[in-house]
Design a protein around this motif. Structure first.
Motif, PDB file in Angstrom:
ATOM      1  N   THR A 224       0.826  -1.203   0.000  1.00  0.00           N
ATOM      2  CA  THR A 224       0.000   0.000   0.000  1.00  0.00           C
ATOM      3  C   THR A 224       0.861   1.253   0.000  1.00  0.00           C
ATOM      4  O   THR A 224       0.573   2.229  -0.704  1.00  0.00           O
ATOM      5  CB  THR A 224      -0.937   0.010   1.220  1.00  0.00           C
ATOM      6  OG1 THR A 224      -1.751  -1.165   1.211  1.00  0.00           O
ATOM      7  CG2 THR A 224      -1.833   1.238   1.212  1.00  0.00           C
ATOM      8  N   PHE A 227       2.351   1.745  -3.417  1.00  0.00           N
ATOM      9  CA  PHE A 227       1.320   2.190  -4.362  1.00  0.00           C
ATOM     10  C   PHE A 227       1.045   3.683  -4.201  1.00  0.00           C
ATOM     11  O   PHE A 227       0.939   4.420  -5.193  1.00  0.00           O
ATOM     12  CB  PHE A 227       0.031   1.401  -4.143  1.00  0.00           C
ATOM     13  CG  PHE A 227      -1.143   1.906  -4.943  1.00  0.00           C
ATOM     14  CD1 PHE A 227      -1.280   1.577  -6.278  1.00  0.00           C
ATOM     15  CD2 PHE A 227      -2.100   2.734  -4.351  1.00  0.00           C
ATOM     16  CE1 PHE A 227      -2.346   2.052  -7.030  1.00  0.00           C
ATOM     17  CE2 PHE A 227      -3.164   3.213  -5.084  1.00  0.00           C
ATOM     18  CZ  PHE A 227      -3.296   2.874  -6.428  1.00  0.00           C
ATOM     19  N   ILE A 228       0.943   4.142  -2.956  1.00  0.00           N
ATOM     20  CA  ILE A 228       0.674   5.562  -2.707  1.00  0.00           C
ATOM     21  C   ILE A 228       1.833   6.419  -3.199  1.00  0.00           C
ATOM     22  O   ILE A 228       1.627   7.479  -3.809  1.00  0.00           O
ATOM     23  CB  ILE A 228       0.418   5.800  -1.202  1.00  0.00           C
ATOM     24  CG1 ILE A 228      -0.870   5.095  -0.771  1.00  0.00           C
ATOM     25  CG2 ILE A 228       0.324   7.295  -0.898  1.00  0.00           C
ATOM     26  CD1 ILE A 228      -1.111   5.128   0.718  1.00  0.00           C
ATOM     27  N   ARG A 231       1.727   6.560  -6.956  1.00  0.00           N
ATOM     28  CA  ARG A 231       0.614   7.423  -7.365  1.00  0.00           C
ATOM     29  C   ARG A 231       0.953   8.895  -7.143  1.00  0.00           C
ATOM     30  O   ARG A 231       0.650   9.746  -7.987  1.00  0.00           O
ATOM     31  CB  ARG A 231      -0.632   7.050  -6.556  1.00  0.00           C
ATOM     32  CG  ARG A 231      -1.887   7.825  -6.929  1.00  0.00           C
ATOM     33  CD  ARG A 231      -2.381   7.453  -8.297  1.00  0.00           C
ATOM     34  NE  ARG A 231      -3.633   8.140  -8.612  1.00  0.00           N
ATOM     35  CZ  ARG A 231      -4.264   8.034  -9.757  1.00  0.00           C
ATOM     36  NH1 ARG A 231      -3.775   7.264 -10.717  1.00  0.00           N
ATOM     37  NH2 ARG A 231      -5.395   8.681  -9.969  1.00  0.00           N
ATOM     38  N   GLN A 234       3.285  10.044  -9.809  1.00  0.00           N
ATOM     39  CA  GLN A 234       2.571  10.261 -11.071  1.00  0.00           C
ATOM     40  C   GLN A 234       1.830  11.593 -11.064  1.00  0.00           C
ATOM     41  O   GLN A 234       1.780  12.292 -12.079  1.00  0.00           O
ATOM     42  CB  GLN A 234       1.591   9.113 -11.318  1.00  0.00           C
ATOM     43  CG  GLN A 234       2.266   7.783 -11.626  1.00  0.00           C
ATOM     44  CD  GLN A 234       1.274   6.638 -11.725  1.00  0.00           C
ATOM     45  OE1 GLN A 234       0.147   6.719 -11.218  1.00  0.00           O
ATOM     46  NE2 GLN A 234       1.680   5.560 -12.380  1.00  0.00           N
ATOM     47  N   MET A 235       1.254  11.966  -9.905  1.00  0.00           N
ATOM     48  CA  MET A 235       0.553  13.241  -9.819  1.00  0.00           C
ATOM     49  C   MET A 235       1.536  14.403  -9.919  1.00  0.00           C
ATOM     50  O   MET A 235       1.254  15.410 -10.562  1.00  0.00           O
ATOM     51  CB  MET A 235      -0.253  13.311  -8.520  1.00  0.00           C
ATOM     52  CG  MET A 235      -1.486  12.422  -8.501  1.00  0.00           C
ATOM     53  SD  MET A 235      -2.575  12.733  -7.095  1.00  0.00           S
ATOM     54  CE  MET A 235      -1.569  12.112  -5.738  1.00  0.00           C
ATOM     55  N   ALA A 240      -0.884  11.636 -13.834  1.00  0.00           N
ATOM     56  CA  ALA A 240      -2.170  11.211 -13.271  1.00  0.00           C
ATOM     57  C   ALA A 240      -2.837  12.443 -12.686  1.00  0.00           C
ATOM     58  O   ALA A 240      -2.148  13.360 -12.204  1.00  0.00           O
ATOM     59  CB  ALA A 240      -1.971  10.134 -12.195  1.00  0.00           C
ATOM     60  N   ASP A 243      -5.604  13.865  -7.163  1.00  0.00           N
ATOM     61  CA  ASP A 243      -6.781  13.315  -6.488  1.00  0.00           C
ATOM     62  C   ASP A 243      -6.493  13.258  -4.993  1.00  0.00           C
ATOM     63  O   ASP A 243      -6.071  12.239  -4.457  1.00  0.00           O
ATOM     64  CB  ASP A 243      -7.095  11.924  -7.035  1.00  0.00           C
ATOM     65  CG  ASP A 243      -8.413  11.386  -6.512  1.00  0.00           C
ATOM     66  OD1 ASP A 243      -9.201  12.195  -5.975  1.00  0.00           O
ATOM     67  OD2 ASP A 243      -8.647  10.178  -6.615  1.00  0.00           O
ATOM     68  N   ASN A 275      -1.622   6.325   4.914  1.00  0.00           N
ATOM     69  CA  ASN A 275      -1.608   7.693   4.383  1.00  0.00           C
ATOM     70  C   ASN A 275      -1.156   8.699   5.431  1.00  0.00           C
ATOM     71  O   ASN A 275      -0.374   9.609   5.133  1.00  0.00           O
ATOM     72  CB  ASN A 275      -3.005   8.073   3.882  1.00  0.00           C
ATOM     73  CG  ASN A 275      -3.279   7.591   2.474  1.00  0.00           C
ATOM     74  OD1 ASN A 275      -2.964   8.264   1.505  1.00  0.00           O
ATOM     75  ND2 ASN A 275      -3.843   6.397   2.358  1.00  0.00           N
TER      76      ASN A 275
END
Length: 338
Positions: A224, A227-228, A231, A234-235, A240, A243, A275
């Protein structure tokens, strides 16, 4: 009311464990912990055990640890925070986010032990009485191999194939005792789920033993986290869309998940704990990550920043956090159509 209670449970669990990390590390290195508080606002109850005062506050949101020497003018004692070595202070500050990762691993492990994890394949664990699958004749142990002539090999393909056929006659082909059988049924629209089709079947879940659950809980936490981070990268690289959920979005998600059951709520708590741990490690003043940078810099320079520079750094931190909060809240309102 359910949403409020769920939010208090999740947010309280995350923040109390975070503060518990600071508390345990401070005790370990010999810092005098003056108070460990649960909640915020006016005090409802307090008791002193040993040298530490434990309190419960009116608003059950978060918690805090007050250590001697965190503020200027209180560092004379050898047991104050500011008088500790750089390594000890780094350990105390870093223990909060680390505890969030530990909490996530424990929550995931509890889910794997109690509810299990989805098994691979398309075997049916059970059928719900009175639902289309049971009425048509499907049974536990059947392996779904086709939907309307299209072969399926994963449970995700089964869900996708049935979801888009709400109200339509559908042929389900299964393998039972070495034979292939085909049943006709009509998936019913699920209430409150966008009208997607459901037939009342349950997926096979695999439960792990306690120690194996902890291993998979740790792996889930690492996965997890990665993955965060990917992500987020990518932002930042604009590969991406941004979000980011703020307070409004988090409350809404917690409320929605709470209605689906305790296991899903614990899973969300694990995700939010990861998170929170990552967010607190960001090098922003006022966050744990910012303090880690400041303490490391002081260690390299051999002297503290000084009141004026420390005040400026904190002001920058406040501005950055407010900007992030405003941006996240704005996106929450856009999602809600406000």
């Amino acid at each position: 009311m359910r949403t409020a209670l769920a939010f208090i449970f999740v947010f309280g669990l995350l923040t109390i464990f975070h503060e518990l990390g600071h508390f345990l590390a401070a005790k370990r290195v010999g810092i005098l912990v003056e108070e460990f508080g649960v909640g915020l606002g006016p005090q409802l109850w307090a008791h002193r055990w040993g040298e530490t005062r434990y309190s419960v506050r009116l608003f059950p949101l978060g918690g805090f640890v007050r250590m001697l020497g965190e503020e200027e003018g209180t560092e004379e004692s050898e047991r104050s925070f500011r008088r500790q070595s750089v390594l000890s202070r780094l350990l105390v500050i870093g223990a909060g986010p680390v505890m969030n990762f530990v909490l996530a691993a424990v929550l995931f492990a509890l889910i794997f032990f109690v509810a299990g994890v989805p098994a691979a394949g398309t075997r049916i664990a059970g059928v719900v009485s009175g639902q289309p699958a049971a009425i048509a004749g499907l049974k536990a142990g059947d392996v779904i191999v086709g939907i309307d002539g299209e072969p399926v090999r994963t449970w995700e393909q089964v869900v996708s194939g049935i979801s888009r056929r709400a109200g339509q006659e559908t042929r389900i082909t299964v393998r039972r005792a070495g034979r292939e059988l085909t049943f006709s049924l009509v998936p019913r629209p699920a209430e409150g789920e966008g009208g997607r089709g459901v037939i009342g079947i349950q997926r096979v879940m695999e439960r792990y033993r306690p120690f194996l659950s902890l291993y998979w809980g740790a792996r889930q936490t690492v996965g997890t986290t990665l993955f965060i981070l990917v992500r987020l990268g990518q932002m930042i690289m604009q590969r991406a869309p941004a979000d980011v959920a703020g307070p409004v979005g988090i409350v809404q998600v917690v409320g929605e998940v709470a209605r689906t059951g305790l296991i899903n709520l614990l899973s969300l708590a694990g995700l939010l704990s990861v998170n929170l741990g990552l967010f607190n490690l960001f090098p922003i003043p006022l966050l744990d990550g910012g303090q880690l940078v400041i303490i490391s810099w002081e260690g390299l320079r051999g002297e503290p920043l000084g009141p004026e520079r420390e005040g400026l750094v904190k002001l920058i931190g406040v501005i950055l956090l407010l900007a992030i909060l405003v941006l996240a809240t704005y996106q929450d309102l856009l999602r809600l159509g406000v």
